[in-house]
Design an enzyme around this catalytic site. Structure first.
Site, PDB file in Angstrom:
ATOM      1  N   LEU A  36       0.813  -1.212   0.000  1.00 58.00           N
ATOM      2  CA  LEU A  36       0.000   0.000   0.000  1.00 58.00           C
ATOM      3  C   LEU A  36       0.844   1.257   0.000  1.00 58.00           C
ATOM      4  CD1 LEU A  36      -2.737  -1.022   2.615  1.00 58.00           C
ATOM      5  CD2 LEU A  36      -3.020  -0.822   0.137  1.00 58.00           C
ATOM      6  N   MET A  41      10.052   4.593   8.149  1.00 56.13           N
ATOM      7  CA  MET A  41      10.133   3.594   9.196  1.00 56.13           C
ATOM      8  C   MET A  41       9.603   2.238   8.768  1.00 56.13           C
ATOM      9  SD  MET A  41       8.279   3.453  12.909  1.00 56.13           S
ATOM     10  CE  MET A  41       6.742   2.939  12.152  1.00 56.13           C
ATOM     11  N   ASP A 152       3.448  11.156  17.919  1.00 58.36           N
ATOM     12  CA  ASP A 152       3.634  11.433  16.498  1.00 58.36           C
ATOM     13  C   ASP A 152       2.306  11.795  15.826  1.00 58.36           C
ATOM     14  OD1 ASP A 152       4.880   9.744  13.550  1.00 58.36           O
ATOM     15  OD2 ASP A 152       5.271  11.769  14.271  1.00 58.36           O
ATOM     16  N   LYS A 154       0.153  13.751  13.455  1.00 50.84           N
ATOM     17  CA  LYS A 154       0.370  14.486  12.212  1.00 50.84           C
ATOM     18  C   LYS A 154      -0.745  14.117  11.240  1.00 50.84           C
ATOM     19  CE  LYS A 154       3.535  10.898  10.501  1.00 50.84           C
ATOM     20  NZ  LYS A 154       4.915  10.606  10.087  1.00 50.84           N
ATOM     21  N   PRO A 155      -0.959  14.855  10.172  1.00 44.72           N
ATOM     22  CA  PRO A 155      -2.075  14.563   9.258  1.00 44.72           C
ATOM     23  C   PRO A 155      -2.032  13.160   8.673  1.00 44.72           C
ATOM     24  CG  PRO A 155      -1.274  16.783   8.873  1.00 44.72           C
ATOM     25  CD  PRO A 155      -0.313  16.145   9.838  1.00 44.72           C
ATOM     26  N   ASN A 157      -1.305  10.460  10.153  1.00 37.74           N
ATOM     27  CA  ASN A 157      -1.776   9.497  11.145  1.00 37.74           C
ATOM     28  C   ASN A 157      -3.220   9.739  11.564  1.00 37.74           C
ATOM     29  OD1 ASN A 157       0.468   7.876  11.285  1.00 37.74           O
ATOM     30  ND2 ASN A 157       1.441   9.056  12.920  1.00 37.74           N
ATOM     31  N   ASP A 169      -1.582   4.439  14.345  1.00 41.65           N
ATOM     32  CA  ASP A 169      -0.215   4.263  14.853  1.00 41.65           C
ATOM     33  C   ASP A 169      -0.077   4.686  16.305  1.00 41.65           C
ATOM     34  OD1 ASP A 169       1.950   4.789  11.941  1.00 41.65           O
ATOM     35  OD2 ASP A 169       0.571   3.181  12.483  1.00 41.65           O
TER      36      ASP A 169
END
Length: 810
Positions: A36, A41, A152, A154-155, A157, A169
């Protein structure tokens, strides 16, 4: 969720090999369909969950990152995050390590991320931005209440499903940081994403709390409103430097339709110093909720801007988290009728939580009445045959004084029905308003208001215990409820005195215990046939002995007489059999009689958590491992947000010699109750047995720092220090105990424990003899030869003492 300072060439070369390795390793569980996407990471694959016939997304850590991490620690941290249960958190389904790879599995969400939407729209309508921020803040606030930080936000996630935000996450950054430590820098990666990373994260601080997530969410909300994060730059280093040196540009400089109060709230979230920010996601959401709606609506051309459901505070919970299936799917936005006790989906309501009734009389002295009505109703509902779960006092009273809605409580405690009530007074007239909510359908089930005299108020639980099950469509036999056996007295004043005593007994202080005895004796003066008061008196005397408030040999006869009297008055009373079982176990060391009485108490009241707790303690003390663990977990199921029930699981594993499991349970309990001194003490004892001396000492000192300075704590921690190579600390605790002994009675067994830990066999045996003479209830543990007195087992004097306590020879 991480930025890569070393480039991506190596990763691109490894993708094909990684995919083939993964297919070979996981094909039987999760056949891979296609890749996908990938990042610095991890690589993400679409796969099939064969067991549950659904699509899932599998994230596989980069091989060089996986190689640098502590696999066991990483997976343990992942398991903690997998326990999160919130409608706006994307569930972690599974995790593992195969062929040198670390992976975790999530539901596959067929929708876009916030990053996708921002790339398409650049700026969002104010009401949409606030809805997203509110839902993410709600998820964060829930996690923060459990001591879990995302790290973390952020957009990328933040995903969308059914028009609502899901935070993905969760806990992965925490797991990698915890597992990797200093090795993480060897991979060229750092935790966080520069544009959304808090200044303290950027400076390399390893410890963080909810304020780190608040900062990141502030950056995301800022970007949703104006189109860019508050700070940008050509390199990560430039971005991080600007965060430390520059002020946040005002939102209204770019978008003048942003309400001033919203601009102010975002700027507070983005404060450079953590102390100047909102502490948790819940504080941030409360600030946004208090913005003048007329200003926001005007800015949004009349469209209501706040999230489409009221913000609520999700409380710290234990069993509702621990009971999640590893194969749980994402909780949908709408209330799912398959939730809340597992029965609502087929039209059956078989589990209930009674929240503490609210005292609205204006007089705090009446608190014992509202609490007593709650506790009595819980006890009577626990006897209803058709009810499978009745949440106990310890768990529901964590909600006391808090404004929570029943649906949230039902999700927290995994029940179908939530009962609420309020008590009011007008002169001599009292009223009680009670309601039951069918939480699965989010609709009222039943309600009523009772106009009562004070005398009638104390017996109203009998009526409620019939009407509530009837509203739940349960057939309740007449013999199962009501009558003199349940109420135990026809004297309202005697009942009120009994309720006052029970209100005090759970405070566990010297003064409260003394007052409880006084109230119970007054109740019995008014009604000598009050069986519940006699059983309560036996329990209070036993607790006085256990806590060594008085010599056990002095109070044991009083406890026994009270228990015997309770049984003569009512041999169908579970509390009376439990009280008698405690006497047999703690003072008479008659193990057969103990089990007979506790089993009878359990038979009479199988969902009474106090009975379950006593039975579990006895089984653990008798070293009956499988039974003890089963009962300990049953108590935790009945008391899901009780610290005692969770810590008891730790204790049970410890006394059974299952030290690895005890350490794991202690860590899990500390995630839920991070400042619980007793759990740290148990962790110290366990680490000592695992010969992890430095960690044991550190855990013991943390317990002391948090206030664990009772005589038993001084003794057990003194033993830990002695066995861990710190005789100086052991002697210090011994001196403290000697000082206390000059002021009050100290159970001799406590001195025996610390002397045994110090290797002084003679003094340990001398103090054990004194404990025997005092009928110390703290001597009762067959497992003591493995826990406190392992170095005495070979001494014939120790074995002879145990034979006098009716233990079989080793």
């Amino acid at each position: 969720m991480f930025y890569d300072c070393a480039g991506t060439d190596r990763r691109l070369e490894q993708v094909a090999d990684l995919s083939e390795t993964l297919k070979a390793a996981l094909g039987d569980l999760y056949p891979i369909e296609r890749e996908l996407g990938s990042g610095g990471m991890a690589t993400v694959y679409l796969a099939q969950d064969l067991k549950h016939q659904r699509q899932v997304a599998i994230k596989v850590m980069r091989p060089e990152l996986a190689a640098s991490l502590g696999t066991d620690r990483f997976l343990r941290e992942i398991r903690i995050s997998a326990q999160l249960n919130h409608p706006n958190i994307l569930t972690l389904i599974d995790s593992g390590g195969v062929e040198g790879l670390l992976y975790y599995v999530m539901p596959y969400v067929e929708g876009e991320s916030l990053r996708d939407r921002l790339e398409r729209e650049k700026q969002l309508p104010i009401e949409d931005a606030l809805q997203v921020a509110g839902e993410v803040a709600d998820a964060l606030g829930y996690a923060h209440s459990l001591g879990i930080v995302h790290r973390d936000i952020k957009p990328e996630n933040i995903l969308f499903q059914g028009g609502h935000a899901l935070v993905a996450d969760f806990g992965i950054a925490r797991a990698v940081a915890a597992a990797g430590g200093e090795k993480l820098t060897e991979t060229g990666m750092a935790v966080g994403t520069p544009a959304y990373m808090s200044p303290e994260q950027a400076s390399g601080e390893t410890e963080s709390d909810g304020r780190t997530d608040v900062y990141s969410l502030g950056c995301v909300l800022y970007e949703m409103l104006v189109g860019d994060p508050p700070f940008s730059g050509s390199t990560p280093q430039v971005v991080l430097a600007r965060k430390s040196l520059e002020s946040v540009p005002p939102l209204r400089n770019v978008r003048d339709t942003v309400p001033a109060a919203l601009d102010s709230a975002v700027r507070k979230a983005l404060a450079r110093l953590p102390a100047d920010r909102y502490r948790t996601g819940h504080e941030f959401i409360d600030a946004l909720a208090n913005i003048d709606e007329s200003d926001a609506a005007e800015a949004s051309r009349g469209v209501p801007w706040w999230p489409r459901r009221p913000a609520h505070r999700v409380l710290v919970v234990a069993a509702a988290v621990l009971a999640l299936s590893a194969a749980a799917v994402v909780v949908p936005r709408a209330v799912d009728t398959s939730l809340f006790g597992g029965a609502a989906a087929v039209g059956q309501l078989r589990s209930v939580a009674v929240l503490p009734f609210v005292n609205q009389t204006g007089d705090p002295e009446n608190e014992y009445l509202s609490d007593g009505i709650t506790e009595t109703l819980i006890g009577q509902l626990a006897q209803v045959p058709g009810l499978e779960r009745v949440i106990s006092r310890a768990s529901v009273f964590t909600y006391k004084g808090r404004d929570v809605d029943p649906t949230t409580v039902a999700q927290d405690l995994d029940v179908a029905v939530v009962v609420t009530g309020a008590m009011m007074r007008d002169g001599d007239q009292w009223s009680l308003s009670v309601a039951a909510t069918d939480a699965a359908r989010n609709q009222p089930l039943w309600s009523d208001t009772y106009e009562l005299t004070l005398d009638e108020l104390t017996v109203v639980p009998e009526r409620l215990a019939r009407e509530i099950p009837e509203a739940m469509n349960l057939d309740v036999p007449e013999a199962a409820l009501g009558g003199p056996r349940v109420r135990a007295t026809s004297d309202p004043e005697a009942q009120r005195l009994y309720l006052r005593a029970m209100h005090l007994m759970v405070q566990y202080t010297d003064e409260a215990m003394t007052q409880a005895v006084d109230y119970l004796e007054q109740a019995l003066d008014r009604d000598p046939a009050h069986a519940l008061a006699y059983s309560g008196l036996a329990q209070v005397y036993s607790m006085i002995a256990l806590f060594a408030l008085e010599p056990p040999s002095a109070v044991y006869p009083q406890a026994k007489r009270a228990a015997q009297r309770a049984l003569r008055l009512d041999d169908q009373l579970a509390e009376a059999h439990m009280a008698m079982g405690i006497v047999h176990q703690w003072f008479e060391w008659d193990w057969e009689a103990t089990e007979r009485e506790l089993r009878r108490a359990q038979q009479l009241s199988p969902r009474n958590p106090t009975v379950v707790a006593e039975l579990g303690g006895f089984l653990a003390a008798m070293d009956r491992a499988d039974e003890a663990i089963e009962v300990a977990r049953r108590w935790r199921d009945l008391d899901p947000v009780s610290q005692s029930a969770n810590t008891n699981v730790v204790w049970t594993h410890h006394v059974l010699g299952q030290y690895e499991q005890a350490a794991e349970e202690a860590q899990a309990t500390l995630e839920l109750f991070p400042n619980d001194a007793g759990t740290y003490r148990l962790l110290a004892l366990t680490l000592s047995k695992l010969e992890r001396a430095d960690e044991a000492v550190a855990a013991g000192q943390r317990a002391e720092l948090l206030g664990e300075v009772s005589p038993w704590a001084l003794a057990s921690l003194g033993s830990v220090y002695a066995r861990s190579g710190r005789p100086d600390l052991a002697r210090r605790n011994l001196e403290r105990m000697n000082a206390l002994a000059r002021e009050r009675f100290i159970d001799p067994q406590y001195f025996a424990v610390i002397y045994a830990g110090m290797g002084d066999t003679e003094r340990a045996l001398q103090w054990l003899e004194r404990a025997y003479d005092n009928r110390s209830p703290n001597l009762v543990c067959k497992c003591d030869n493995r826990t406190n007195f392992s170095n005495l087992v070979s001494d014939p004097r120790y074995q002879e003492l145990r034979s006098r306590m009716n233990y079989p020879a080793e």
